[in-house]
Design a protein around this motif. Sequence first.
Motif, mmCIF file in Angstrom:
data_model
loop_
_atom_site.group_PDB
_atom_site.id
_atom_site.type_symbol
_atom_site.label_atom_id
_atom_site.label_comp_id
_atom_site.label_asym_id
_atom_site.label_seq_id
_atom_site.Cartn_x
_atom_site.Cartn_y
_atom_site.Cartn_z
ATOM 1 N N ALA A 1 23.923 0.254 18.157
ATOM 2 C CA ALA A 1 23.567 0.489 19.447
ATOM 3 C C ALA A 1 24.733 1.876 20.288
ATOM 4 C CB ALA A 1 23.230 -0.615 20.389
ATOM 5 N N LYS A 2 25.558 0.586 19.897
ATOM 6 C CA LYS A 2 27.012 1.813 21.040
ATOM 7 C C LYS A 2 27.021 3.664 20.710
ATOM 8 C CE LYS A 2 31.927 1.716 21.885
ATOM 9 N NZ LYS A 2 33.098 0.766 21.686
ATOM 10 N N LEU A 3 27.275 3.137 19.009
ATOM 11 C CA LEU A 3 27.283 4.676 18.188
ATOM 12 C C LEU A 3 26.641 5.489 18.305
ATOM 13 C CD1 LEU A 3 28.895 6.368 16.382
ATOM 14 C CD2 LEU A 3 27.229 5.651 14.300
ATOM 15 N N ALA A 4 25.000 4.855 18.677
ATOM 16 C CA ALA A 4 23.787 5.441 18.764
ATOM 17 C C ALA A 4 23.551 6.373 20.549
ATOM 18 C CB ALA A 4 22.170 5.407 18.704
ATOM 19 N N ASN B 1 20.027 -19.461 17.904
ATOM 20 C CA ASN B 1 20.319 -18.055 16.900
ATOM 21 C C ASN B 1 19.378 -17.095 16.845
ATOM 22 O OD1 ASN B 1 22.869 -19.168 15.447
ATOM 23 N ND2 ASN B 1 22.212 -20.394 13.812
ATOM 24 N N ALA B 2 18.414 -17.914 16.927
ATOM 25 C CA ALA B 2 16.786 -17.101 17.257
ATOM 26 C C ALA B 2 16.542 -16.326 18.354
ATOM 27 C CB ALA B 2 15.536 -18.473 17.624
ATOM 28 N N GLY B 3 17.219 -16.034 19.214
ATOM 29 C CA GLY B 3 17.752 -15.356 20.464
ATOM 30 C C GLY B 3 18.372 -14.044 19.932
ATOM 31 N N GLN B 4 19.730 -14.442 19.729
ATOM 32 C CA GLN B 4 20.808 -13.893 19.002
ATOM 33 C C GLN B 4 20.186 -12.738 18.107
ATOM 34 O OE1 GLN B 4 23.695 -16.656 17.540
ATOM 35 N NE2 GLN B 4 24.745 -16.241 19.962
ATOM 36 N N ALA B 5 19.143 -13.417 17.257
ATOM 37 C CA ALA B 5 18.712 -12.418 16.098
ATOM 38 C C ALA B 5 17.667 -11.733 16.532
ATOM 39 C CB ALA B 5 17.930 -13.668 14.773
ATOM 40 N N ALA B 6 17.122 -12.035 17.328
ATOM 41 C CA ALA B 6 15.374 -11.183 18.269
ATOM 42 C C ALA B 6 16.754 -10.214 18.867
ATOM 43 C CB ALA B 6 14.537 -12.020 19.227
ATOM 44 N N LEU B 7 17.697 -9.962 19.373
ATOM 45 C CA LEU B 7 18.165 -9.505 20.566
ATOM 46 C C LEU B 7 18.646 -8.581 19.508
ATOM 47 C CD1 LEU B 7 19.367 -8.792 23.164
ATOM 48 C CD2 LEU B 7 21.237 -10.045 23.354
ATOM 49 N N ALA B 8 19.303 -8.357 18.751
ATOM 50 C CA ALA B 8 20.460 -8.057 17.222
ATOM 51 C C ALA B 8 19.164 -6.879 16.851
ATOM 52 C CB ALA B 8 20.219 -8.290 16.332
ATOM 53 N N ALA B 9 17.469 -7.538 16.586
ATOM 54 C CA ALA B 9 16.617 -6.457 16.908
ATOM 55 C C ALA B 9 15.963 -5.632 17.895
ATOM 56 C CB ALA B 9 15.101 -7.126 15.903
ATOM 57 N N GLU B 10 16.268 -5.819 18.520
ATOM 58 C CA GLU B 10 16.278 -5.306 19.794
ATOM 59 C C GLU B 10 16.893 -3.841 20.457
ATOM 60 O OE1 GLU B 10 16.985 -5.654 24.376
ATOM 61 O OE2 GLU B 10 14.799 -6.386 24.398
ATOM 62 N N MET B 11 18.149 -4.232 19.754
ATOM 63 C CA MET B 11 19.256 -2.822 20.009
ATOM 64 C C MET B 11 18.988 -2.495 18.780
ATOM 65 S SD MET B 11 22.431 -5.659 21.239
ATOM 66 C CE MET B 11 24.036 -4.425 21.167
ATOM 67 N N ALA B 12 18.882 -3.037 17.796
ATOM 68 C CA ALA B 12 18.562 -1.715 16.315
ATOM 69 C C ALA B 12 17.719 -1.411 16.710
ATOM 70 C CB ALA B 12 18.156 -2.755 14.879
ATOM 71 N N GLY B 13 15.974 -1.710 17.494
ATOM 72 C CA GLY B 13 15.250 -0.564 17.661
ATOM 73 C C GLY B 13 15.617 0.142 19.194
ATOM 74 N N LEU B 14 16.872 0.505 19.678
ATOM 75 C CA LEU B 14 17.379 0.916 20.823
ATOM 76 C C LEU B 14 18.068 1.992 21.062
ATOM 77 C CD1 LEU B 14 19.091 -0.732 23.895
ATOM 78 C CD2 LEU B 14 20.151 1.016 22.180
ATOM 79 N N ALA B 15 18.597 1.772 19.027
ATOM 80 C CA ALA B 15 19.874 3.089 18.054
ATOM 81 C C ALA B 15 18.752 3.952 17.459
ATOM 82 C CB ALA B 15 20.504 2.182 17.618
ATOM 83 N N ALA B 16 17.328 3.828 17.058
ATOM 84 C CA ALA B 16 16.237 3.993 16.334
ATOM 85 C C ALA B 16 15.803 4.850 17.654
ATOM 86 C CB ALA B 16 15.410 3.011 16.065
ATOM 87 N N GLY B 17 15.398 4.485 18.797
ATOM 88 C CA GLY B 17 14.833 5.448 20.052
ATOM 89 C C GLY B 17 15.996 6.323 20.313
ATOM 90 N N LEU C 1 8.670 -7.698 16.879
ATOM 91 C CA LEU C 1 8.583 -7.191 17.678
ATOM 92 C C LEU C 1 9.526 -6.409 18.745
ATOM 93 C CD1 LEU C 1 5.533 -9.746 18.003
ATOM 94 C CD2 LEU C 1 4.968 -7.426 17.583
ATOM 95 N N ALA C 2 10.329 -7.425 18.198
ATOM 96 C CA ALA C 2 11.708 -6.509 19.799
ATOM 97 C C ALA C 2 12.325 -5.496 19.034
ATOM 98 C CB ALA C 2 12.611 -8.235 19.070
ATOM 99 N N GLU C 3 12.241 -5.439 18.151
ATOM 100 C CA GLU C 3 12.690 -4.030 17.224
ATOM 101 C C GLU C 3 11.744 -2.901 18.111
ATOM 102 O OE1 GLU C 3 13.702 -1.343 13.319
ATOM 103 O OE2 GLU C 3 12.949 -3.496 13.088
ATOM 104 N N GLU C 4 10.781 -3.249 17.519
ATOM 105 C CA GLU C 4 9.284 -2.376 18.575
ATOM 106 C C GLU C 4 9.648 -1.275 20.154
ATOM 107 O OE1 GLU C 4 7.683 -0.309 16.522
ATOM 108 O OE2 GLU C 4 8.863 -1.227 15.123
ATOM 109 N N MET C 5 10.517 -2.845 20.406
ATOM 110 C CA MET C 5 10.247 -2.932 22.184
ATOM 111 C C MET C 5 11.714 -2.202 22.697
ATOM 112 S SD MET C 5 9.190 -6.831 23.804
ATOM 113 C CE MET C 5 7.930 -7.807 23.169
ATOM 114 N N GLY C 6 12.834 -2.610 21.477
ATOM 115 C CA GLY C 6 13.852 -1.871 21.954
ATOM 116 C C GLY C 6 14.281 -0.393 22.183
ATOM 117 N N LYS C 7 12.690 0.255 21.649
ATOM 118 C CA LYS C 7 12.628 1.397 21.128
ATOM 119 C C LYS C 7 12.381 2.398 22.317
ATOM 120 C CE LYS C 7 11.219 1.721 16.179
ATOM 121 N NZ LYS C 7 10.638 2.007 14.829
ATOM 122 N N THR C 8 11.506 1.535 23.329
ATOM 123 C CA THR C 8 11.708 2.150 24.311
ATOM 124 C C THR C 8 11.573 1.608 25.748
ATOM 125 O OG1 THR C 8 9.044 0.944 24.003
ATOM 126 C CG2 THR C 8 8.993 3.147 24.035
#
Length: 371
Positions: A319-322, A231-247, A75-82
């Motif tokens: 995310a920085k590279l993207a 740990n849970a928050g950091q992992a979900a934030l990483a997922a959001e950033m992965a989605g951000l990079a993909a977006g 869910l966090a990754e998909e949120m990150g994309k937009t």
Amino acid sequence: MTTLMMSEDETMLQDAARGFLDGAAPVSHLRGLRDAGETHDAKLWGEMAAMGWTGVLVPEDAGGSDMGHAAAGILAEEMGKTLVTSPFLSTAVIAATALRQVATDRSKAALGQIAEGKVIYALAIDEGHKHDPDATALQAVADGNGFKLTGSKGFVVDGANADRVLVLARAEAGLTLFDLPADRDGITRTANAMIDARDAAAVDFADVEATGDDVVGTVGDAMTVLQPALNAGQAALAAEMAGLAAGAFGMTVGYLKERKQFGIEIGRFQALQHRAAHLWCETEVTASAVRNAGRVLDEDIDNATMAVSLAKARATDTAKLAVIEGVQMHGGIGMTDAFDMGFYMKRARVAAEWLGDYGYHAERVAAARGF
């Protein structure tokens, strides 16, 4: 062995999330909130609750869907994309994980409110420029059968709109976590103008009264409750950033296919193809690290530090590279406010600092490996 392949249920969750967010919260939604001076969309949050997202980590007996950390990451990754702006990470992930560590009627009731989307939590932990829970100086001085809290917290994400605050304080016995209403006497919140249009605040505590019931877990033993939540928050934030990079990557590739120079699409230029291919490879490796972190959290949350920090460090770097490559390959338009790439760059910069930057997590990975 931990599998990184998505299950059928996870794929369905991903598809459903993307379908909903493309309609309800595209990047233009963030732009609209920013232009209106808003940082929270109550209607969107309510719709997320109706779909069970706010209860993704809430036990079923407390009214949640309890889908697990891997699902929260999806869910966090998909949120990150937009670049969706919502209190999902602070409330549905961090607060829910912390509260489920303690078996009390109060925590169960709070978890039920989270699942229903009726409460927004913020985590008040950091006081300096960098993430460092051990450096907590906010004092919790014993006062009768309770405490009085005095001090300040900065960079409290979702702090301006929060109904409740999880605050880390230093009592005589050691670090202690409190669950307080955000409007309690003595608490002053000052909204910060974040570059990524996300809600954050500085929170001051002036002789704020807290009872024993406000303590989450045990006095002097905050990290037993808080570390799994971090740990849970950091992992979900990483997922959001992965989605951000993909977006950002998707937007850049779309531009390469449309923009023409010398009568041909610039995506045909080999130099740009190589850069795009390199970025794609980085996003795929990072996505695997993020998925692994979610799996490890579901299997053994108390021993997930290395997997989580690896994911956060890689996601920060990717995310920085993207966003840098996105701006570069778009040319001058990539730096204008009229174009959405700037929103991705700003979100990437803020997310890099929240809950530990690249250096913080690289050090944790090194320590976990014995260096």
